[in-house]
Design a protein around this motif. Structure first.
Motif, PDB file in Angstrom:
ATOM      1  N   TRP A  36       0.848  -1.190   0.000  1.00  0.00           N
ATOM      2  CA  TRP A  36       0.000   0.000   0.000  1.00  0.00           C
ATOM      3  C   TRP A  36       0.884   1.241   0.000  1.00  0.00           C
ATOM      4  CZ3 TRP A  36      -5.194  -0.408  -0.538  1.00  0.00           C
ATOM      5  CH2 TRP A  36      -5.776  -1.643  -0.251  1.00  0.00           C
ATOM      6  N   ILE A  69      -0.817  -4.970   7.591  1.00  0.00           N
ATOM      7  CA  ILE A  69      -1.028  -5.469   6.240  1.00  0.00           C
ATOM      8  C   ILE A  69      -1.137  -6.987   6.296  1.00  0.00           C
ATOM      9  CG2 ILE A  69       1.455  -5.613   5.726  1.00  0.00           C
ATOM     10  CD1 ILE A  69       0.771  -4.742   2.845  1.00  0.00           C
ATOM     11  N   LEU A  80      -5.475  -3.852   4.400  1.00  0.00           N
ATOM     12  CA  LEU A  80      -4.754  -2.929   5.271  1.00  0.00           C
ATOM     13  C   LEU A  80      -5.700  -2.538   6.393  1.00  0.00           C
ATOM     14  CD1 LEU A  80      -2.068  -1.374   5.697  1.00  0.00           C
ATOM     15  CD2 LEU A  80      -3.199   0.595   4.638  1.00  0.00           C
TER      16      LEU A  80
END
Length: 126
Positions: A36, A69, A80
């Protein structure tokens, strides 16, 4: 070609929690490192967290202890979990995928070399 679709963004108050999801498809060799990134308003993109296909995780300092995560390999889905959210976490959050070496190398926080989703907005209010 890797295809990534994020979901789960929205508005939340400071101190709250939110979970983002990302479904991934395409050649597995290009999905051995998932992660991410985020882009706060008016700022550049920054790496948040990455995970290898065998579960090794790395976080940027600002989210350690608050974000987690994870992945469900059977569902080809990346998550997430964001807890104790702060206004400075407000950003567009992007799912990324790349080859394994991206997770292990010093370039893990370099946006180059990843496939990108279109992003999902997270807004944290005071």
């Amino acid at each position: 070609q890797v295809h990534l679709v994020e979901s789960g963004g929205g508005s939340v108050q400071a101190g709250g929690s939110q979970r983002l999801s990302c479904t991934a498809s395409g050649p597995a060799v290009n999905r051995n490192c998932l992660g991410w990134f985020r882009q706060p308003p008016g700022k550049g993109r920054e790496g948040v967290a990455v995970i290898t296909s065998d579960g090794l995780t790395t976080y940027t300092d600002s989210v350690k202890g608050r974000f987690t995560i994870s992945q469900d390999n059977a569902k080809n889905t990346l998550y997430l979990q964001m807890n104790s959210l702060k206004p400075e976490d407000t950003a567009m959050y992007y799912c990324v995928a790349g080859p394994m070496f991206k997770c292990y190398s010093g370039s893990r926080w370099d946006s180059i070399g990843y496939y990108w989703g279109r992003g999902t907005q997270v807004t944290v209010s005071k």
